[in-house]
Design a protein around this motif. Structure first.
Motif, PDB file in Angstrom:
ATOM      1  N   ALA A 161       1.567   9.259  -5.820  1.00 40.29           N
ATOM      2  CA  ALA A 161       1.920  10.630  -5.454  1.00 40.29           C
ATOM      3  C   ALA A 161       2.926  11.216  -6.447  1.00 40.29           C
ATOM      4  O   ALA A 161       2.799  12.369  -6.864  1.00 40.29           O
ATOM      5  CB  ALA A 161       2.492  10.661  -4.037  1.00 40.29           C
ATOM      6  N   VAL A 162       3.913  10.423  -6.832  1.00 46.92           N
ATOM      7  CA  VAL A 162       4.919  10.895  -7.798  1.00 46.92           C
ATOM      8  C   VAL A 162       4.263  11.173  -9.148  1.00 46.92           C
ATOM      9  O   VAL A 162       4.508  12.213  -9.770  1.00 46.92           O
ATOM     10  CB  VAL A 162       6.066   9.866  -7.927  1.00 46.92           C
ATOM     11  N   VAL A 163       3.417  10.255  -9.604  1.00 44.75           N
ATOM     12  CA  VAL A 163       2.729  10.449 -10.886  1.00 44.75           C
ATOM     13  C   VAL A 163       1.838  11.683 -10.828  1.00 44.75           C
ATOM     14  O   VAL A 163       1.808  12.490 -11.766  1.00 44.75           O
ATOM     15  CB  VAL A 163       1.913   9.188 -11.258  1.00 44.75           C
ATOM     16  N   GLY A 164       1.115  11.856  -9.724  1.00 43.19           N
ATOM     17  CA  GLY A 164       0.267  13.038  -9.574  1.00 43.19           C
ATOM     18  C   GLY A 164       1.080  14.324  -9.542  1.00 43.19           C
ATOM     19  O   GLY A 164       0.678  15.328 -10.132  1.00 43.19           O
ATOM     20  N   PHE A 165       2.225  14.282  -8.883  1.00 47.40           N
ATOM     21  CA  PHE A 165       3.087  15.468  -8.812  1.00 47.40           C
ATOM     22  C   PHE A 165       3.601  15.843 -10.201  1.00 47.40           C
ATOM     23  O   PHE A 165       3.540  16.995 -10.612  1.00 47.40           O
ATOM     24  CB  PHE A 165       4.262  15.190  -7.877  1.00 47.40           C
ATOM     25  N   LEU A 184       0.834  -1.196   0.000  1.00 49.31           N
ATOM     26  CA  LEU A 184       0.000   0.000   0.000  1.00 49.31           C
ATOM     27  C   LEU A 184       0.876   1.257   0.000  1.00 49.31           C
ATOM     28  O   LEU A 184       0.595   2.215  -0.714  1.00 49.31           O
ATOM     29  CB  LEU A 184      -0.900  -0.024   1.237  1.00 49.31           C
ATOM     30  N   LEU A 185       1.957   1.229   0.780  1.00 51.47           N
ATOM     31  CA  LEU A 185       2.880   2.361   0.837  1.00 51.47           C
ATOM     32  C   LEU A 185       3.553   2.574  -0.524  1.00 51.47           C
ATOM     33  O   LEU A 185       3.654   3.708  -1.000  1.00 51.47           O
ATOM     34  CB  LEU A 185       3.937   2.105   1.917  1.00 51.47           C
ATOM     35  N   ILE A 186       3.995   1.488  -1.147  1.00 52.26           N
ATOM     36  CA  ILE A 186       4.639   1.589  -2.462  1.00 52.26           C
ATOM     37  C   ILE A 186       3.672   2.186  -3.483  1.00 52.26           C
ATOM     38  O   ILE A 186       4.024   3.099  -4.238  1.00 52.26           O
ATOM     39  CB  ILE A 186       5.139   0.201  -2.926  1.00 52.26           C
ATOM     40  N   ILE A 187       2.426   1.687  -3.514  1.00 58.91           N
ATOM     41  CA  ILE A 187       1.429   2.188  -4.463  1.00 58.91           C
ATOM     42  C   ILE A 187       1.132   3.662  -4.199  1.00 58.91           C
ATOM     43  O   ILE A 187       1.023   4.466  -5.132  1.00 58.91           O
ATOM     44  CB  ILE A 187       0.148   1.330  -4.390  1.00 58.91           C
ATOM     45  N   ALA A 188       1.024   4.044  -2.922  1.00 56.75           N
ATOM     46  CA  ALA A 188       0.746   5.444  -2.580  1.00 56.75           C
ATOM     47  C   ALA A 188       1.876   6.354  -3.043  1.00 56.75           C
ATOM     48  O   ALA A 188       1.631   7.438  -3.573  1.00 56.75           O
ATOM     49  CB  ALA A 188       0.536   5.571  -1.079  1.00 56.75           C
ATOM     50  N   VAL A 189       3.121   5.926  -2.859  1.00 54.46           N
ATOM     51  CA  VAL A 189       4.270   6.741  -3.282  1.00 54.46           C
ATOM     52  C   VAL A 189       4.283   6.883  -4.807  1.00 54.46           C
ATOM     53  O   VAL A 189       4.487   7.979  -5.334  1.00 54.46           O
ATOM     54  CB  VAL A 189       5.592   6.128  -2.762  1.00 54.46           C
TER      55      VAL A 189
END
Length: 50
Positions: free
Chosen positions: A36-40, A28-33
């Motif tokens: 977040a990077v893609v969104g940024f 879950l942490l890996i997917i969230a990161v």
């Protein structure tokens, strides 16, 4: 002897469940990161075009 086997089985199930929970949290942490990077990057790209 049967009681000890049941106790060990319950202990193994608890430890295995905790292991699965930790593994799920890690993914879950890996997917969230990644999201977040893609969104940024996506947000920054949109902001620079305007």
């Amino acid at each position: 002897m049967g009681g000890l086997a049941i106790l060990l089985l319950i202990l193994a199930l608890i430890v295995g469940g905790i292991g699965l929970f930790v593994e799920a949290l890690w993914w879950l942490l890996i997917i969230a990161v990644v999201l977040a990077v893609v969104g940024f990057i996506s947000g920054r790209g949109r902001g620079s075009r305007v």
